[in-house]
Design a protein around this motif. Structure first.
Motif, PDB file in Angstrom:
ATOM      1  N   LYS A 420       0.688  -1.209  -0.091  1.00 22.75           N
ATOM      2  CA  LYS A 420       0.005  -0.046   0.170  1.00 22.75           C
ATOM      3  C   LYS A 420       0.909   1.069  -0.056  1.00 22.75           C
ATOM      4  CE  LYS A 420      -3.670   2.327   2.721  1.00 22.75           C
ATOM      5  NZ  LYS A 420      -4.525   2.260   3.704  1.00 22.75           N
ATOM      6  N   SER A 421       1.897   1.210   0.872  1.00 21.72           N
ATOM      7  CA  SER A 421       2.750   2.583   0.839  1.00 21.72           C
ATOM      8  C   SER A 421       4.079   2.406   1.598  1.00 21.72           C
ATOM      9  CB  SER A 421       1.851   3.726   1.745  1.00 21.72           C
ATOM     10  OG  SER A 421       1.725   3.294   3.135  1.00 21.72           O
ATOM     11  N   LYS A 423       6.928   4.338   3.789  1.00 22.98           N
ATOM     12  CA  LYS A 423       7.555   5.666   4.710  1.00 22.98           C
ATOM     13  C   LYS A 423       8.651   5.457   5.449  1.00 22.98           C
ATOM     14  CE  LYS A 423       5.442   8.694   8.501  1.00 22.98           C
ATOM     15  NZ  LYS A 423       4.297   8.677   9.403  1.00 22.98           N
ATOM     16  N   THR A 432       3.425  -0.444   4.521  1.00 25.40           N
ATOM     17  CA  THR A 432       2.199  -0.734   5.059  1.00 25.40           C
ATOM     18  C   THR A 432       1.343  -1.398   3.901  1.00 25.40           C
ATOM     19  OG1 THR A 432       1.997   1.204   6.304  1.00 25.40           O
ATOM     20  CG2 THR A 432      -0.146   0.269   5.702  1.00 25.40           C
ATOM     21  N   ASP A 434      -2.156  -3.513   1.964  1.00 24.85           N
ATOM     22  CA  ASP A 434      -3.724  -3.737   2.045  1.00 24.85           C
ATOM     23  C   ASP A 434      -3.976  -5.043   2.197  1.00 24.85           C
ATOM     24  OD1 ASP A 434      -4.984  -1.244   1.905  1.00 24.85           O
ATOM     25  OD2 ASP A 434      -4.562  -1.183  -0.357  1.00 24.85           O
ATOM     26  N   SER A 471       1.469  -2.848   9.223  1.00 19.69           N
ATOM     27  CA  SER A 471       2.923  -2.628   8.462  1.00 19.69           C
ATOM     28  C   SER A 471       3.917  -3.756   8.917  1.00 19.69           C
ATOM     29  CB  SER A 471       3.219  -1.330   8.921  1.00 19.69           C
ATOM     30  OG  SER A 471       2.327  -0.516   8.598  1.00 19.69           O
ATOM     31  N   ALA A 510       9.515  -0.929  -3.669  1.00 22.44           N
ATOM     32  CA  ALA A 510       9.062   0.566  -3.642  1.00 22.44           C
ATOM     33  C   ALA A 510      10.250   1.448  -3.005  1.00 22.44           C
ATOM     34  CB  ALA A 510       7.970   0.351  -2.374  1.00 22.44           C
TER      35      ALA A 510
END
Length: 726
Positions: A420-421, A423, A432, A434, A471, A510
């Motif tokens: 998802k993301s 950071k 993180t 889904d 996460s 990512a």
């Protein structure tokens, strides 16, 4: 000829004409329709076929009947109103004759397509004897489409529907069967499986022309297909030019015949407009194995393919768009569900471990196409078998997606964790997800594996991965500040991150990988040296084109020469070697790649090697003895002409012998003969992408990488040549 024979011939001709006429007069349906078939519920049901032009045709399904008239070409089609499931019914088509199909069920119809892992049968899957004994599912039906490629769209196939039983199930598509069986049990509806699959095939032949036409990155394929279409202007102009040349040849042939002179061969038929007939050519399997099914009503499609396209990276996403969009366009059923399997990890020979993850990335991206779903199977593959035999779980995972997304069972968890993301949190990274379901877990209870992070001064290194809610926190003592990450980025990755429902996470990456100069980061000595040559080895070939060349304007004396070679396979770690030595020449134009034009030819020992490398096994250190170079543009053999200690007289290694021609294979090698090592080699540069490149000893018979032909395996391949001025 006697009158008797004339009359006999006439009667025969009349009889043949009558049979042909009767055959043409018969109402006929394509063989996708048949006894025991399943028709799609809750949507209009197209039925089509052939008859005499103008013939009245009526089609009845149970108590419902629709009529039409065959057009001027003898084609007809009707749409029966949507039906509900119920008892078996009869489908009847009636014109001058009547066709009746019995034991017809109304239920859910799915097209099952792809290559060998979709074609793989129940009989060849796990626990077949138990599966066979339990296969009493009279409401599951299956039809196998014959493997017939064609250059043009076909209207019919030779196939029959069968009813699932212990006697028939062994020949069913295993993934399709286990998918359909779960749907049948959960929904209590009949299931029809149309198995149109072929082992070893690429995605391209399954795609209709209209699919290619809408993808700019596939314009070359679309052009290739269009050139074989007789209605296309390019085909017609190419054929016209050929006919003109052929007419000219015929005229010259007549002259040659008359004058008794030699004749040149006729012009060759243009290969570009020949029909595409191979099962590997674009559109051929669509033409022969999918087009005859259109527009038979279906709920959706399941797809298991990619092994034969596994080295195409993100281009596979464009091809998925072409396939899915093309099928949806020709079926005209809107955005019907398209569910597919992410192919399992496997060795793929000596191929770079980072190539297969690029396909996984393209398959992940294909989820952006509306109404699609992906079953991830990294936990149920077989690293030693490209055909994992656990097809039960593959089919069940596809069925989970269908149940949740197509049949409205929204409470079901149908996917494993999906990125998802990302950071940054200090030196660490927070990833993180889904689709965490009831929570993230390690499916085997061991520490999470296959997570890697990278910093501004490092390559990718294994990360410590800790679950924190939805996460995962990543860190490593080797990375001062992590900036990017990747997960399961290896062709053999079987990661253990999953959700509590037992569905695995898909590979992904990512963050932005930083630009790094390994020479300045890893070799302090290099700060004392001046760069003379910088060469991207992608530029190897007949003419070496340096990216940077200071030699024309360099005149300072120098006492040491250094070489820095860095190599990286797609998705792999960067390998490097730095080696400096006392100068073996005072001519700076002869220290680069020893081409014929450089007039460089050296076969000699060199002193005071300083070696820095991250390649396992290479002896590193300063002031090493045992240095030896072999620089020449010549051919060479394995004979140890200079009697180099530890060298072989029969193997290509650090003691070879140059031979004619002088502009031959070519050799640029630095060795440590005391350590019995090739430090680096660049050979056969004239061949460009099939040059030999390597750091350390090759594991092949030629320890110095001769005949490796491996340059194309490296995404990054860079050589720098430096000198230390006096």
């Amino acid at each position: 000829m006697s009158m008797h024979k004339v009359l006999l011939l006439a009667v025969t001709c009349i009889s043949m004409f009558s049979v042909s006429t009767i055959s043409q007069a018969e109402v006929r349906l394509p063989r996708i329709f048949g006894n025991h078939m399943v028709l799609q519920r809750d949507q209009p049901i197209p039925v089509w076929g052939w008859a005499d032009p103008g013939e009245n045709v009526s089609v009845a399904l149970g108590s419902t009947s629709v009529s039409t008239v065959a057009d001027k070409d003898g084609k007809w089609t009707v749409k029966l109103p949507a039906q509900k499931i119920g008892n078996p019914v009869t489908l009847t088509a009636k014109g001058k004759n009547t066709i009746t199909f019995t034991d017809v069920l109304i239920g859910e119809v799915w097209l099952c397509s792809g290559q060998s892992n979709m074609e793989w049968t129940v009989a060849r899957s796990n626990d077949f004897e138990a599966e066979k004994a339990a296969a009493n599912y009279a409401k599951i039906r299956h039809i196998k489409i014959p493997k017939v490629p064609n250059g043009f769209p076909q209207d019919d196939v030779k196939a029959e529907w069968t009813t699932c039983s212990p006697d028939t199930v062994g020949n069913y598509t295993a993934v399709g069967y286990f998918f359909g069986r779960k749907l049948h049990k959960e929904l209590d509806v009949p299931i029809g499986l149309i198995n149109s699959s072929w082992g070893g095939t690429r995605i391209d032949p399954w795609t209709p022309p209209v699919g290619f036409s809408k993808e700019p990155k596939l314009a070359g394929i679309f052009k290739q297909v269009q050139l074989t279409n007789p209605a296309n202007a390019a085909y017609q102009s190419t054929l016209a030019a050929y006919l003109k040349a052929l007419e000219a040849w015929v005229a010259s042939a007549k002259t040659s015949l008359k004058e008794e002179t030699a004749l040149k061969s006729p012009p060759a038929y243009p290969a570009a407009i020949k029909p595409l007939t191979s099962p590997g050519s674009p559109t051929t399997l669509y033409n022969g194995m999918i087009h005859p099914l259109v527009p038979f009503a279906i709920r959706g499609a399941i797809w298991y393919q990619g092994e034969s396209n596994h080295n195409e990276g993100m281009l596979y996403y464009n091809k998925m768009k072409a396939l899915i969009g093309g099928w949806r366009e020709v079926w005209k059923q809107g955005e019907f569900p398209f569910l597919y399997v992410q192919i399992a990890p496997w060795q793929y020979g000596s191929e770079s471990p980072g190539i297969l993850p690029l396909l996984w990335e393209a398959q992940n991206k294909s989820l952006e196409i509306p109404n699609t779903g992906q079953a991830v199977i990294h936990d149920i593959g077989n690293l030693k078998d490209i055909h994992p035999k656990n097809k039960q779980d593959v089919g069940a995972r596809l069925a989970l997606i269908a149940l949740a997304k197509t049949y409205g069972k929204k409470e079901l968890v149908y996917s494993g964790p999906v990125f998802k993301s990302l950071k940054k949190e200090g030196a660490k990274l927070r990833v993180t997800f889904d689709h965490v379901g009831s929570g993230l877990v390690s499916r085997d209870g061991k520490p999470l594996n296959w997570f890697e992070i990278i910093g501004k001064e490092t390559d990718f290194v294994p990360a410590q991965a800790v679950i924190d809610g939805d996460s995962v926190i990543l860190s490593s003592p080797k990375v001062k500040e992590a900036v990017a990450m990747r997960f399961a980025w290896h062709k053999l990755a079987e990661p253990n991150l999953a959700n509590k429902e037992g569905l695995p996470a898909a590979p992904f990456r990512a963050g932005k990988v930083p630009d790094r100069d390994w020479l300045s980061l890893k070799v302090d000595e290099a700060k004392q040296y001046k760069l003379i040559y910088d060469l991207d080895l992608k530029n190897l070939g007949q003419n070496i084109k340096y990216n940077y060349n200071a030699s024309p304007n360099f005149s300072n004396p120098f006492d040491r020469i250094a070489y820095f070679l860095e190599l990286q396979k797609t998705g792999g770690e960067t390998q490097y070697v730095y080696v400096s030595m006392d100068a073996f020449t005072d001519d700076v134009t002869r220290i680069g790649v020893p081409t014929l034009g450089s007039k460089a030819k050296f076969q000699k020992k060199v002193d005071n090697l300083n070696v820095v490398s991250n390649v396992a096994g290479i002896k590193t250190g300063n002031g090493l003895t045992g240095g030896n170079i072999e620089f020449w543009p010549h051919n060479y053999g394995p004979a140890n002409a200079k009697n180099i200690p530890n060298a072989s007289a029969s193997l290509w290694d650090f003691g070879d012998e140059p031979s004619d021609p002088s502009n031959g294979y070519g050799c640029m090698q630095v060795h440590n003969y005391e350590a019995k090592q090739t430090l680096f080699a660049i050979n056969h540069w004239n061949s460009g992408p099939t040059a030999d490149i390597g750091i350390g000893n090759s594991t092949g018979k030629a320890h110095d990488w001769t005949f490796a032909y491996n340059a194309s395996q490296y995404e990054t391949k860079r050589l720098r040549v430096l000198v230390r001025t006096k």
